[in-house]
Motif scaffolding. Structure first.
Motif, mmCIF file in Angstrom:
data_model
loop_
_atom_site.group_PDB
_atom_site.id
_atom_site.type_symbol
_atom_site.label_atom_id
_atom_site.label_comp_id
_atom_site.label_asym_id
_atom_site.label_seq_id
_atom_site.Cartn_x
_atom_site.Cartn_y
_atom_site.Cartn_z
ATOM 1 N N ASN A 279 0.630 -1.256 0.107
ATOM 2 C CA ASN A 279 -0.070 0.145 -0.025
ATOM 3 C C ASN A 279 0.809 1.213 -0.002
ATOM 4 O OD1 ASN A 279 -2.394 -1.061 0.117
ATOM 5 N ND2 ASN A 279 -2.495 -1.506 2.175
ATOM 6 N N THR A 280 0.408 2.327 -0.602
ATOM 7 C CA THR A 280 1.098 3.719 -0.481
ATOM 8 C C THR A 280 1.213 4.022 0.710
ATOM 9 O OG1 THR A 280 0.082 4.028 -2.643
ATOM 10 C CG2 THR A 280 1.440 5.582 -1.671
ATOM 11 N N SER A 281 2.414 4.716 1.276
ATOM 12 C CA SER A 281 2.468 5.305 2.512
ATOM 13 C C SER A 281 1.241 6.212 2.591
ATOM 14 C CB SER A 281 3.603 6.130 2.477
ATOM 15 O OG SER A 281 4.795 5.511 2.425
ATOM 16 N N LEU A 282 0.918 6.414 3.912
ATOM 17 C CA LEU A 282 -0.426 6.988 4.320
ATOM 18 C C LEU A 282 -0.272 8.536 3.964
ATOM 19 C CD1 LEU A 282 -3.424 6.362 5.330
ATOM 20 C CD2 LEU A 282 -2.344 7.440 7.409
ATOM 21 N N TRP A 283 0.721 8.897 4.454
ATOM 22 C CA TRP A 283 1.279 10.309 4.195
ATOM 23 C C TRP A 283 1.245 11.196 2.959
ATOM 24 C CZ3 TRP A 283 5.008 12.480 1.300
ATOM 25 C CH2 TRP A 283 6.213 11.550 1.047
ATOM 26 N N LEU A 284 1.572 10.019 2.067
ATOM 27 C CA LEU A 284 1.611 10.214 0.262
ATOM 28 C C LEU A 284 0.025 10.109 -0.081
ATOM 29 C CD1 LEU A 284 4.339 9.115 -1.661
ATOM 30 C CD2 LEU A 284 2.217 9.064 -2.681
ATOM 31 N N ARG A 285 -0.632 9.039 0.505
ATOM 32 C CA ARG A 285 -1.983 8.874 -0.025
ATOM 33 C C ARG A 285 -2.991 10.076 0.301
ATOM 34 N NH1 ARG A 285 -3.027 3.340 1.884
ATOM 35 N NH2 ARG A 285 -5.228 3.524 1.791
ATOM 36 N N GLU A 286 -2.509 10.518 1.658
ATOM 37 C CA GLU A 286 -3.210 11.570 2.111
ATOM 38 C C GLU A 286 -2.843 12.941 1.418
ATOM 39 O OE1 GLU A 286 -5.499 12.940 4.497
ATOM 40 O OE2 GLU A 286 -6.236 10.877 4.123
ATOM 41 N N ARG A 287 -1.832 13.120 0.838
ATOM 42 C CA ARG A 287 -1.589 14.263 0.205
ATOM 43 C C ARG A 287 -2.039 14.198 -0.896
ATOM 44 N NH1 ARG A 287 4.488 16.299 1.457
ATOM 45 N NH2 ARG A 287 3.643 17.315 3.493
ATOM 46 N N LEU A 288 -1.796 13.304 -1.592
ATOM 47 C CA LEU A 288 -2.621 13.196 -3.076
ATOM 48 C C LEU A 288 -4.100 13.298 -3.237
ATOM 49 C CD1 LEU A 288 -0.538 10.191 -4.608
ATOM 50 C CD2 LEU A 288 -0.304 12.638 -5.045
ATOM 51 N N LYS A 289 -4.648 12.580 -2.126
ATOM 52 C CA LYS A 289 -5.847 12.533 -1.822
ATOM 53 C C LYS A 289 -6.759 14.218 -1.778
ATOM 54 C CE LYS A 289 -7.115 9.131 0.907
ATOM 55 N NZ LYS A 289 -7.826 8.353 1.953
ATOM 56 N N ARG A 290 -5.885 14.927 -0.927
ATOM 57 C CA ARG A 290 -6.073 16.137 -0.805
ATOM 58 C C ARG A 290 -6.182 17.147 -1.761
ATOM 59 N NH1 ARG A 290 -4.102 16.880 5.545
ATOM 60 N NH2 ARG A 290 -5.267 15.276 6.419
ATOM 61 N N CYS A 291 -5.190 16.765 -2.703
ATOM 62 C CA CYS A 291 -4.910 17.299 -3.930
ATOM 63 C C CYS A 291 -5.854 16.972 -5.023
ATOM 64 C CB CYS A 291 -3.605 17.476 -4.270
ATOM 65 S SG CYS A 291 -2.366 18.220 -3.047
ATOM 66 N N GLY A 292 -6.908 16.194 -4.718
ATOM 67 C CA GLY A 292 -7.770 15.747 -5.630
ATOM 68 C C GLY A 292 -7.210 14.800 -6.783
ATOM 69 N N ILE A 293 -6.302 13.930 -6.418
ATOM 70 C CA ILE A 293 -5.650 13.073 -7.264
ATOM 71 C C ILE A 293 -6.249 11.425 -6.903
ATOM 72 C CG2 ILE A 293 -3.460 11.759 -8.063
ATOM 73 C CD1 ILE A 293 -2.500 14.702 -8.331
ATOM 74 N N ILE A 294 -6.513 11.016 -7.831
ATOM 75 C CA ILE A 294 -7.271 9.439 -7.677
ATOM 76 C C ILE A 294 -6.144 8.635 -7.302
ATOM 77 C CG2 ILE A 294 -8.573 7.712 -8.558
ATOM 78 C CD1 ILE A 294 -9.795 10.127 -10.457
#
Lengths: 789, 325
Positions: A222-237
């Motif tokens: 799984n992608t690291s949570l911090w990275l996923r959070e960042r991407l999610k917040r920036c609207g990236i799927i």
């Protein structure tokens, strides 16, 4: 573009509050659309207390954590936690959203530790320490409120370099006069040398190409949570770990990176133009035949990617992939601009089309290697880079001329101010005579001409700070100005209709083909290739379609007295000029003549064709053309065959009016008669300037004559014949009454009123009788009319 | 003597009886008419001797004069009374509605267009009408919108044929007029434009008013002045506005103008900028000239002007809504 403020603060420590930052970038041209607070929504971490620990090996400790349940939670963590009895910690029960920041792992345990990095306070690998008074087992969010704010900005095409974090940081650091600290990048250790033969066909196509191999990558994580959070917040799927990392680097540095499965590549990696008849197989198995000269990445045998548009199935990353090859490149934008897209859509194309910053290629590869190795493990090769800066399109120097700046702004901005703005914007500029010669940054793809650069300078200066200055121009008369005497504005006719009780409506110019057929079947349809709905398939050839539709809608609402009008363009196919576009005005009426009234005799009587004719006559009176109007019967699909009239002025067809066709009336279920008109604005707006003439002062004598004439003779013929008759006096004739009852079949009774006036003397009874007698003779003679007694 | 005194008393009495002018007239004729009492008395005088004749004659003439005076007094009194009565009788209920032909209404869009035109026509701009079916060249290429721009796809533009389309902006007139006319040019042009979009703030057909000015020494500060004056003209002098950098392919120093709404948020009203040098160059206008252009979204203004929150109301053509405006 969407970005998070926490990320922003990591790069640039701005003390300003977020609304100030938003205003600042909005006024620079990056329009902030929305600012959204993101509450800390991961609710899973709960609070626990370490009871004891066991050391398994050097970097492996098992902690037993009390979380308020009977059973203790076992957590494996890589380092020793000092003085664990003095604070509480945040933990997650396995199965929930788990933190996987470096150091903690899930293997075998039933829970794991939450690190600061997991909840995105910053990129630090420290555990979360909580005071002892916190309650065991309660949720973390009740104690820590870590909130982020997300800013969505609208990137205009000339600010496209700001569509990544680096770009925004550059702008913000300029605006706040701060030094931009690039994020620290861990340069990974190179374990072996890059050994894939790489072929760049021509320097011109791809002047810069940087690549690297990473072996032994585990991409099932799984992608690291911090990275996923960042991407999610920036609207990236989110997709999978490697794609997420690529998206992250793209978002951070604006550099797209291609990634292929090393094992499936056969020798020579090449970036070249496609040959005729080459085929690319996509992920979904679709095959696309490429035109020649499409830019592709390929190995010896197969195409790996259609640059910027789509990757091929061949060479793509799968679950089994563990050796990968990374490529970053700069393409000469002219090679791909205007090439077909094969109905595929990719955001990356935009990046290559405007050009990427070739100085960043190596940095981007280093950044992505660091992320991949830290998350998925693996070992990296040395970097292979092919750089031929000679062929890079350089944004050379652009000069700002003093006079041009003055002319464009309208006044003088002092030299010192211009200098300081250029310095603030990090431009290297030299002042030569009255010109600033400015070296353009290589990431500024959109500064091509002097005006672009001035725009940038003024954006920084502040559009709002530009002084206001009234202009001086000459009032020059042109052809169109002169025509005011011979033309009235359309608004005058609109106002007339409004004063006569009409409501203006505006309907769409597109209508249903069926309705069009009912109104004018002989007009060829003009279809819209991509209509928004099937009711809006063709463009109208008549306003009546929209009006009838509005009328039926109003009747459905039980409105009784309806008068509507509309003006707008109608379109008719024409052989010589293609499509004829005419401005028309049309009206429709139905219901009672007047609104309900306590005293009116007409309250309940319904409108008839003479009501609508009266309105039209008013229009012709204000354009002073009442005398030129000729009426003729016309056949028209929407109108009653024996109650439809065409209007001609100077032999030009200017419009029509009449009663709705009984067939259409039945179809639309209209109980009352409906009357309508349609006029071409081109003709009716022409205005006849009246000539002022002397009027007689003498009293007017009124005489009435009732005659019986054949039904076939139109009243207007009689009036016009009598009016044209030459006499010494000024005579005006009106019809004062018409009736058909108690008269011989086929005949009607007409009462004519004569208003007689002399320009020289007051008339005597004797003169008047003579005139009337004369008229009666004419009536008898021409229309075989006789007097009614 | 006694008899004559009684006569005057009788006359006084009879005069008081009638209440209308007509009745009074009958009484008057009976008393001082040709065949009335006083005339017959005068006839009797001739039979008396001279002394008595002069004595009685004097008295009767006095009586006659007094009677006439009494009659006129009584007449005025009766007239005053009847007028008073009539005035009271002829009372009307003014609250009942008057007899009118109901007045219609102008569509809010037309209203805003005509108000906007009024402002610019006063400044010497000329209003020209445009065409709505346009070719790709004048709608896109001539306005510096390249061939592969996303706005040219079927997702954004209504195409009729490969070349013809329903214009997506009123600026198509700019590209036509710049080539046709020689500077100085001051033109406004309003009309429908079409884009493939439908939601709370977009309809597939909407209205724009496009204006531009080309002359020597036209600068950005002039543009700011004219735009500010226009917004102050339409709204009021106290409204706050800001000029925000933006991007349009056919202008430089492209600006969007926002006004501060009552809820303290910025609302976009119009877009403007200095005409792109490429456009002037294409039209063979010398570099001595410069110009500005502005495009006003009429629906947007109408929504602000009438405090609406859904653009689709404007196209529902609901009479009740139209009557409000």
């Amino acid at each position: 573009m969407i970005f998070s403020v926490v990320w922003l603060r990591e790069w640039l420590y701005l003390e300003k509050d977020i609304n100030n930052i938003a205003d600042q970038i909005t006024m620079f041209g990056l329009h902030v659309e929305t600012i959204v607070n993101i509450p800390y929504y991961i609710s899973r971490p709960i609070i626990g207390h370490i009871i004891y620990y066991k050391r398994l090996s050097k970097n492996r400790y098992v902690y037993s954590v009390d979380i308020g349940y009977k059973k203790l939670l076992d957590i494996i963590y890589s380092s020793y936690i000092e003085q664990y009895a003095c604070f509480k910690i945040a933990v997650a029960i396995s199965g929930s959203e788990t933190g996987s920041g470096s150091g903690s792992s899930i293997s075998g345990s039933i829970g794991n530790l939450w690190l600061l990095s997991d909840i995105d306070i910053s990129y630090q690998h420290n555990i979360i320490k909580l005071p002892l008074e916190t309650k065991l087992g309660s949720e973390l969010r009740t104690y820590i409120k870590i909130e982020d704010i997300v800013i969505k900005i609208n990137i205009a095409p000339n600010k496209i370099h700001c569509s990544n974090m680096l770009g925004i940081m550059r702008v913000l650091s300029c605006l706040n006069n701060m030094y931009l600290k690039y994020p620290a990048i861990n340069y990974v250790k190179t374990a072996f040398t890059y050994n894939i033969p790489t072929l760049i066909e021509t320097n011109r196509l791809c002047p810069c190409f940087v690549t690297r191999i990473i072996r032994n990558v585990n991409n099932n994580l799984n992608t690291s949570l911090w990275l996923r959070e960042r991407l999610k917040r920036c609207g990236i799927i989110l997709t999978n770990v490697l794609n997420d990392i690529t998206s992250y680097v793209l978002l951070e540095l604006g550099q797209p990176i291609d990634m292929f499965d090393l094992n499936s590549i056969k020798e020579k990696l090449a970036i070249r133009l496609s040959k005729p008849n080459e085929v690319i197989t996509l992920f979904n198995g679709n095959k696309i035949a490429l035109n020649s000269n499409a830019l592709v990445i390929s190995d010896e045998a197969n195409i790996l990617s259609l640059v910027g548009i789509s990757k091929a199935k061949y060479g793509s990353i799968t679950i089994d992939t563990n050796n990968i090859i990374l490529c970053a490149f700069y393409i000469n934008p002219s090679v791909i601009i205007g090439k077909p897209h094969y109905s595929l859509c990719s955001k990356l194309l935009g990046h290559y089309e405007r050009g990427v910053d070739y100085n960043l290629l190596s940095l981007a590869i280093e950044r992505i290697s660091d992320l991949i190795i830290s998350i998925c493990g693996g070992i990296a090769s040395s970097i292979y880079s092919f750089i031929s800066t000679k062929n890079v399109i350089k944004k050379s120097r652009i000069g700002i001329h003093r006079y041009k700046l003055n002319n464009l702004i309208g006044y003088l901005i002092p030299d010192g101010k211009v200098n300081s703005i250029l310095t603030n914007l990090n431009y290297k500029a030299i002042r030569v005579n009255a010109v600033w010669i400015v070296l353009i940054h290589n990431w500024r793809f959109n500064i091509n001409i002097e005006e672009d650069l001035i725009e940038e300078v003024i954006s920084f200066y502040g559009f709002c700070n530009v002084n206001k200055k009234p202009m001086h121009t000459y009032l020059a008369f042109t052809e169109t100005n002169k025509s005011i005497k011979t033309r009235i504005p359309l608004i005058r006719i609109k106002e007339l209709l409004i004063d006569r009780g009409y409501h203006e409506v505006i309907t769409y110019s597109f209508i249903e083909p069926n309705i069009q057929n009912k109104i004018a079947s002989n007009v060829k349809h003009i279809y819209i290739k991509n209509p928004i709905a099937k009711e809006m398939k063709i463009v109208r050839s008549s306003l009546l379609a929209g009006l009838i539709k509005s009328l039926t809608y109003k009747l459905y609402q039980q409105q009784k007295r309806i008068r509507l009008f509309e003006s707008g363009f109608c379109f008719i196919p024409d052989k010589t000029i293609g499509i004829k576009q005419m401005l028309m005005v049309a009206g429709i009426i139905t219901g009672s003549i007047l609104e309900e009234h306590w005293d009116s005799k007409h309250s309940h009587s319904l409108v008839d064709i003479y009501d609508i004719k009266g309105d039209l006559e008013c229009i012709f009176v204000i354009t002073n053309k009442a005398n030129e109007v000729e009426l003729k019967p016309i056949s028209c699909l929407v109108l009653h065959p024996s109650q439809s009239v065409a209007i001609f002025i100077k032999k030009n067809f200017v419009g029509l009016f009449g009663t709705i066709h009984p067939k259409l009336q039945l179809e639309l279920k209209l109980y009352n008669n409906v009357f309508m008109f349609e006029l071409y604005c081109e003709y009716i707006l022409d205005y006849n300037m009246p000539n002022a003439s002397k009027k007689s002062y003498f009293p007017i004598s009124h005489r009435y004559v009732s005659i019986i004439v054949s039904n076939q003779i139109m009243a207007s013929t009689i009036i016009s014949e009598l009016t044209n008759k030459y006499t010494n006096y000024l005579v005006s004739i009106n019809v004062s009454d018409v009736y058909y009852d108690n008269i011989k079949e086929g005949f009607k009774s007409l009462s004519l009123s004569f208003n007689i006036q002399s320009s020289e003397k007051p008339l005597k009874e004797y003169d008047i009788n003579l005139i009337i007698k004369d008229y009666i003779t004419t009536l008898k003679h021409m229309f075989s009319a006789y007097l009614r007694y | 003597m006694l008899f004559l005194h009684k006569l005057l008393l009788h006359i006084r009495f009879y005069i008081q009886i009638p209440n209308t002018i007509k009745e009074l007239e009958i009484v008057r004729i009976n008393i001082i008419g040709k065949k009335g009492t006083i005339s017959s008395l005068l006839k009797l005088l001739s039979k008396l001797n001279i002394v008595k004749r002069s004595l009685f004659g004097n008295i009767i003439n006095n009586i006659k004069q007094i009677t006439q005076l009494l009659f006129t007094n009584r007449k005025y009194k009766i007239e005053a009374l009847t007028l008073e009565e009539r005035i009271i009788k002829e009372n009307v209920d003014a609250s009942l509605p008057g007899r009118i032909l109901t007045i219609g209404s102008m569509h809010p869009i037309t209203d805003i267009i005509s108000k906007t035109e009024r402002f610019f026509l006063k400044l010497g701009f000329i209003s020209m009408s445009g065409i709505e079916i346009e070719d790709a060249f004048h709608n896109f290429e001539a306005l510096n919108i390249p061939k592969y721009h996303p706005s040219r796809t079927e997702h954004a533009t209504f195409w009729l044929t490969k070349k013809l389309l329903l214009r997506t902006q009123a600026s198509n007139m700019q590209s036509r007029i710049l080539i046709k006319q020689k500077p100085p040019i001051k033109v406004i042009s309003s009309g429908c434009v079409y884009r493939n979009d439908y939601n709370k703030t977009h309809t597939p057909m909407f209205h724009q008013l496009e204006g531009f000015l080309v002359d020597k020494t036209i600068s950005f500060s002039n543009l700011k002045t004219i735009v500010r004056d226009f917004i102050w003209f339409l709204f009021n002098n106290k409204i706050n506005l800001r000029f925000r950098p933006s991007y349009f392919p056919f202008t430089k120093l492209s600006t969007e103008v926002d006004i501060l709404s009552s809820s303290n948020s910025w609302l976009e009203v119009l877009g403007c900028g200095m005409i792109h040098p490429k456009l002037l160059n294409n039209a063979n206008i010398s570099t001595n000239y410069s110009g500005f252009a502005f495009g006003i979204g009429i629906e947007r203004l109408a929504m602000l002007y009438y405090n609406m929150n859904d653009i689709r109301f404007l196209y529902d053509n609901d009479l009740r809504f139209l009557k409000q405006c």
